[in-house]
Structure formats: structure tokens, C-alpha cells
Design an enzyme around this catalytic site. Structure first.
Site, PDB file in Angstrom:
ATOM      1  CB  SER A 150      83.636  81.000 -10.116  1.00  0.00           C
ATOM      2  OG  SER A 150      84.272  81.983 -10.912  1.00  0.00           O
ATOM      3  CE  LYS A 155      82.512  82.574  -7.155  1.00  0.00           C
ATOM      4  NZ  LYS A 155      82.134  83.929  -7.053  1.00  0.00           N
ATOM      5  CG  HIS A 206      87.332  82.637  -7.626  1.00  0.00           C
ATOM      6  ND1 HIS A 206      86.506  83.673  -8.035  1.00  0.00           N
ATOM      7  CD2 HIS A 206      87.742  82.027  -8.762  1.00  0.00           C
ATOM      8  CE1 HIS A 206      86.422  83.662  -9.358  1.00  0.00           C
ATOM      9  NE2 HIS A 206      87.155  82.676  -9.813  1.00  0.00           N
ATOM     10  CG  ASN A 207      84.382  86.396  -6.015  1.00  0.00           C
ATOM     11  OD1 ASN A 207      84.554  85.314  -6.561  1.00  0.00           O
ATOM     12  ND2 ASN A 207      83.253  87.056  -6.098  1.00  0.00           N
ATOM     13  CD  GLU A 221      85.948  88.015 -10.087  1.00  0.00           C
ATOM     14  OE1 GLU A 221      85.644  86.814 -10.060  1.00  0.00           O
ATOM     15  OE2 GLU A 221      85.086  88.917  -9.989  1.00  0.00           O
TER      16      GLU A 221
HETATM   17  C1  6PG Z   1      82.445  84.736 -10.563  1.00  0.00           C
HETATM   18  C2  6PG Z   1      82.392  86.162 -10.116  1.00  0.00           C
HETATM   19  C3  6PG Z   1      81.035  86.570  -9.683  1.00  0.00           C
HETATM   20  C4  6PG Z   1      80.955  88.003  -9.154  1.00  0.00           C
HETATM   21  C5  6PG Z   1      81.128  89.026 -10.187  1.00  0.00           C
HETATM   22  C6  6PG Z   1      80.876  90.460  -9.707  1.00  0.00           C
HETATM   23  O1  6PG Z   1      83.283  84.035 -10.013  1.00  0.00           O
HETATM   24  O2  6PG Z   1      81.692  84.343 -11.444  1.00  0.00           O
HETATM   25  O3  6PG Z   1      83.269  86.336  -9.046  1.00  0.00           O
HETATM   26  O4  6PG Z   1      80.626  85.667  -8.691  1.00  0.00           O
HETATM   27  O5  6PG Z   1      79.729  88.176  -8.580  1.00  0.00           O
HETATM   28  O6  6PG Z   1      82.405  88.943 -10.719  1.00  0.00           O
HETATM   29  O7  6PG Z   1      81.613  90.758  -8.593  1.00  0.00           O
HETATM   30  P1  6PG Z   1      81.767  92.290  -8.130  1.00  0.00           P
HETATM   31  O8  6PG Z   1      80.464  92.966  -8.379  1.00  0.00           O
HETATM   32  O9  6PG Z   1      82.086  92.258  -6.688  1.00  0.00           O
HETATM   33  O10 6PG Z   1      82.852  92.847  -8.978  1.00  0.00           O
END
Ligand code: 6PG
Length: 470
Positions: free
Chosen positions: A129, A183, A186-187, A190
Site C-alpha cells: 500500500s 490489505k 486496509h482498503n 480506506e
Molecule cells: C493503496 C491503495 C491502492 C488502491 C487504490 C485504488 O493501498 O495503495 O489501496 O491499492 O488500488 O487506492 O482503489 P480503488 O480504485 O478501489 O479506489
């Protein structure tokens, strides 16, 4: 030729940045891309780092360039491309060589690939990430597979990872797909963090009539307090930016239709399978989906009139909004960590919650000051829900009234706050000793004779309505 310590396949943005990072940390690296011109251009553009890079034209050349036992990082699009790449590599590798998938893989795929690797070559799935900048100068890395394979490449992965006060933000999360599972969570977090920021932005823009520059100043100020984080920091920056074409705030020129690659959805689906509620993350995925239905939203506005109205003067302060965001953030992270705890138990993967919080402190998209406090709270007691840790319980006691006030104001004046509101509902439900599920049990028993437990411990399992159901 066999000078490289490691290989890398896939010189897209993330792959190139990761390869430069590895070379910069002193590890000779061999690279390969489907298009040879891309591979040569990559080396030619690498400047002083080019000495550490071996550009190869065929997979066989790549394999020959790496010191055995080999380690090769795959940075190709998640899904079929990974399987194809593994199939192409497998006949060229020895059983103790190691393939490392560093893309955003669905952790079920990583589980399968780990099982398929039983007779070698070996396999690790790592979540990386931090976007382009992180890949180049220090990402957060979440590893999954066999500990011995992680240990083998850990010197390289910890060297390239972000550092929090000197400690590398890279660690082993557990067997098979554990790294990619962490991960995905995490997303999910996010998505929820971004959604909550978008919600408070909406309160400021539509409810309080604030201009983008004033919103930027507010985020900047918040970034000096408990909300200090990368996402608040960049929200201040995007709110302050001006569109070079129109001269208007950049944010005002961006279509309100959010994209997604699907990792947030994976998290939500898995949470449902595990019966581990993550409503703030679910709301964030829902909000992205709804945002993309532009025509439908416009039709709704035409029939019912626009939803967001200004809040009555003085009904909500920026200080209360900040407190609401603090409460929402704690609740969302508590849900995310509870999901990881549920998966640990269900999959029999001892995923290290304190180490996860530590790895997320730097390099990744959700890095924030609060994650250090979370690491401390989870170290004290990894089994306790984060919101019950005294530090966060005190924060929540102080901030949930402002969260209520914000959500109430939003509801009265048509400002949708789905992630914040669902976090509050979760909070209220999880602190309710006597809930309303007795009604659900009664209904189930009425129509299906499903039975219920009584509060007085008597053995009868059915109500007096027996026979009334269908
Ligand atoms: C990271 C992000 C990354 C992710 C983008 C786009 O941890 O660097 O999570 O891996 O691919 O943020 O995600 P979306 O297109 O689903 O918003």
C-alpha cells in the site's frame, strides 16, 4: 549474468517504482516486461540506479539473471494475468524458487495459488500500500504465505518499506492469503475514511456554505490534532487547489461520480460471510455505488428537490464536526480490526493485530497518528474490541455526543452521512445490553416455529402463538 538478488515482472507504474526502490536500497534487480522496449527504456531512464538493474528480454533470461534460490516479484494486474504469469514461469523455476504476488489480489486467489505451490515453486502473497509514491519511497507491506519464505525475502522487503520511527512498516501477517486479506481490510477502511471525509466536506460545503479554501484551512487545522493522517492532509491539498482552466476551485470542477476497483467490495462480501459487521465500510461501498448513478440522482432531485439544505446558523460548529469525525474514525477502525479478529478465528490464521496497526502507521494510504495509539491498545489486549480500550473509550465518551449532533443535523437538513451514521448505529447497538432482537426471535417463531431462548431460563422454546404461523 546471475548477479540479481531478486527479479520483478511488470513495469507498470507500481512495478517500476518498486523496482527503483529495490535498486536504490542496494539490491541488484533483474526486470522483465511483456514489451521489451518498456524494459530497456526503464533501465535507460533509471539514471544512477541503472547499474543495479538488469533488463531482460525473455522470461528465461530473467530467471538466468537471478541468484538461486530465486525470488521474483509479480506486479501485474490482479486476476487472470497473475495465473498466466505463474504458469509461464513455473517450468523455468526450481522447486525452492519463490514467486511473490505484490498486486491487489483477492485473498481467495492467493489461498488457491499458495495451495497450488505445494510442490514448488514457492509462493508468497504480499499486500503493498501507498500508491506510486509509496512504492518508490516506502510502502507498507503485508506478507502472507509461509514464514520461512517471508524470512528469506524480509531483508529486501523491510529495507524498501516505509519506516515509523525507524521501524519498518512490513511484517508477516499469516498463512496463505493472510497478507492480501489484511490489505483488503486496509482498503475497506480506506474507503470508509475517504467517505467520512467526503461527508464532513459535504456538511461544510452544503450545510455551512463554506468555500473550498475555507474547507482546506479546516482540514489543515484538523491535521494538527487527533485526526492527523495522510487522507486529511491530501483532502486539505485538493480542497485548496485551483483549476487552471476555469480559475475555480478544482474540487468544484470534478464530477461527483466515484470509481472503484473492487477491493472495498471484497472486504464487505467477506465480512458478510464471517458475520462480522463493518457497517461504516459497507456504507462507504454503497455510497460509491450510488454516486455512480448520476442520472438516477438527477431524476430524484427533479422530483423531490435538492436534498442538502443549509444548516440553521450556529446549529453545528466546526469543532463539533471534528469531534464527529474523530468518533466515526475510531468506530470504523474498531470494525475493521474486529473483522480481522473474526477472520483469524474462522480461518485459523493467527493474524497479529498489534503488528497490523504498526505496519499501517506509515507508508500506506490510511496512515495516521491514531494508528500508533491503536497499536498500543492492541498490544495491551489484542482480543479486546478497540472501542473498549480505555484510551479509545475515553475518546468515544467525549466525542459521540458531537457525532449524534452532526448526524441529527444531517438528517433534518438532507445531508446524507451514511458512513458516520452507520458507525453510530453500530456503536449504539454494541453498547445495548437489551436489544430488540427479541422481536425478531418472536417473529421467526411465529411464522416458522424456529424457537427462542427465554430470559428466565425456562426450557419452553415457543410462544403462545403456536399453530398461527404459515
Ligand atoms: C493503496 C491503495 C491502492 C488502491 C487504490 C485504488 O493501498 O495503495 O489501496 O491499492 O488500488 O487506492 O482503489 P480503488 O480504485 O478501489 O479506489
Amino acid at each position: 549474468m546471475t548477479t540479481a538478488k531478486i527479479g520483478l515482472i511488470g513495469l507498470g507504474t507500481m512495478g517500476s517504482m518498486l523496482a527503483l526502490n529495490i535498486a536504490e536500497k542496494g539490491f541488484p534487480i533483474a526486470v522483465w516486461n511483456r514489451t521489451a522496449t518498456v524494459t530497456h527504456a526503464f533501465k535507460a531512464d533509471a539514471g544512477a540506479l541503472s547499474d543495479k538493474i538488469t533488463a531482460t528480454e525473455t522470461l528465461a533470461d530473467l530467471v538466468a539473471a537471478i541468484q538461486p534460490p530465486r525470488a521474483i516479484i509479480l506486479m501485474v494486474p490482479a486476476g487472470e494475468a497473475v495465473d498466466q504469469q505463474i504458469a509461464a514461469l513455473r517450468p523455468l523455476l526450481d522447486a525452492d524458487d519463490l514467486i511473490i504476488d505484490a498486486g491487489n489480489a483477492l485473498f481467495h486467489d492467493t489461498n488457491r495459488r499458495a495451495a497450488e505451490a505445494a510442490n514448488g515453486p514457492r509462493f508468497l502473497g504480499i499486500g503493498v500500500s501507498g500508491g506510486e509514491e509509496g512504492a518508490r519511497h516506502g510502502p507498507a507491506i503485508m506478507g502472507g504465505g509461509q514464514q520461512q519464505d517471508w524470512d528469506r525475502v524480509a531483508p529486501i522487503l523491510t529495507a524498501i518499506a516505509a519506516k515509523y520511527q525507524g521501524q519498518p512498516c512490513a511484517d508477516f501477517m499469516g498463512p496463505a492469503g493472510a497478507g492480501h486479506f489484511v490489505k483488503a481490510v486496509h482498503n475497506g477502511i480506506e474507503y470508509a475514511d475517504m467517505q467520512m471525509i467526503a461527508e464532513v466536506y459535504g456538511v461544510m460545503r452544503d450545510g455551512m456554505g463554506m468555500a473550498a479554501a475555507a474547507i482546506a484551512d479546516t482540514f489543515r487545522a484538523w491535521n494538527k490534532g487527533p485526526l492527523q493522517s495522510y487522507l486529511i492532509e491530501i483532502s486539505a491539498e485538493v480542497a485548496a487547489a485551483t483549476d487552471t482552466h476555469s480559475g475555480r476551485p478544482m474540487l468544484d470542477m470534478i464530477l461527483d461520480r466515484a470509481g472503484q476497483k473492487g477491493t472495498g467490495r471484497w472486504t464487505v462480501i467477506e465480512a458478510q460471510h464471517l458475520a462480522a459487521p463493518i457497517p461504516a465500510i459497507e456504507a462507504a461501498v454503497m455510497a460509491r455505488n450510488l454516486s455512480s448513478r448520476l442520472e438516477e440522482r438527477r431524476a430524484g432531485e427533479a422530483v423531490f428537490g435538492p436534498a442538502p439544505h443549509s444548516l440553521p446558523e450556529g446549529s453545528l460548529t466546526l469543532a463539533a464536526l471534528e469531534q464527529a469525525m474523530i468518533a466515526g474514525k475510531i468506530l470504523c477502525y474498531a470494525q475493521g480490526f474486529a473483522l480481522i479478529a473474526a477472520a483469524s478465528a474462522a480461518f485459523d490464521w493467527p493474524m497479529p493485530l498489534p503488528a497490523i496497526a504498526r505496519v499501517w502507521r506509515e507508508g500506506c494510504i490510511i496512515r495516521s497518528g491514531m494508528l500508533n495509539d491503536m497499536a498500543t491498545a492492541l498490544t495491551e489486549d489484542p482480543k479486546r474490541n478497540l472501542m473498549l480500550a480505555p484510551f479509545f473509550a475515553d475518546h468515544l465518551k467525549a466525542t459521540h455526543p458531537a457525532l449524534r449532533q452532526t448526524i441529527a443535523a444531517g438528517a433534518l437538513h438532507g445531508l446524507p452521512l451514511p458512513a458516520l451514521a452507520s458507525g453510530l448505529a453500530w456503536f449504539d447497538m454494541i453498547r445495548t445490553g437489551r436489544s430488540t432482537a427479541n422481536m425478531i426471535q418472536a417473529q421467526r417463531d411465529f411464522f416458522g416455529a424456529h424457537g427462542f431462548d427465554r430470559i428466565d431460563g425456562r426450557e419452553d422454546k415457543h410462544g403462545p402463538w403456536a399453530g398461527h404461523g404459515i
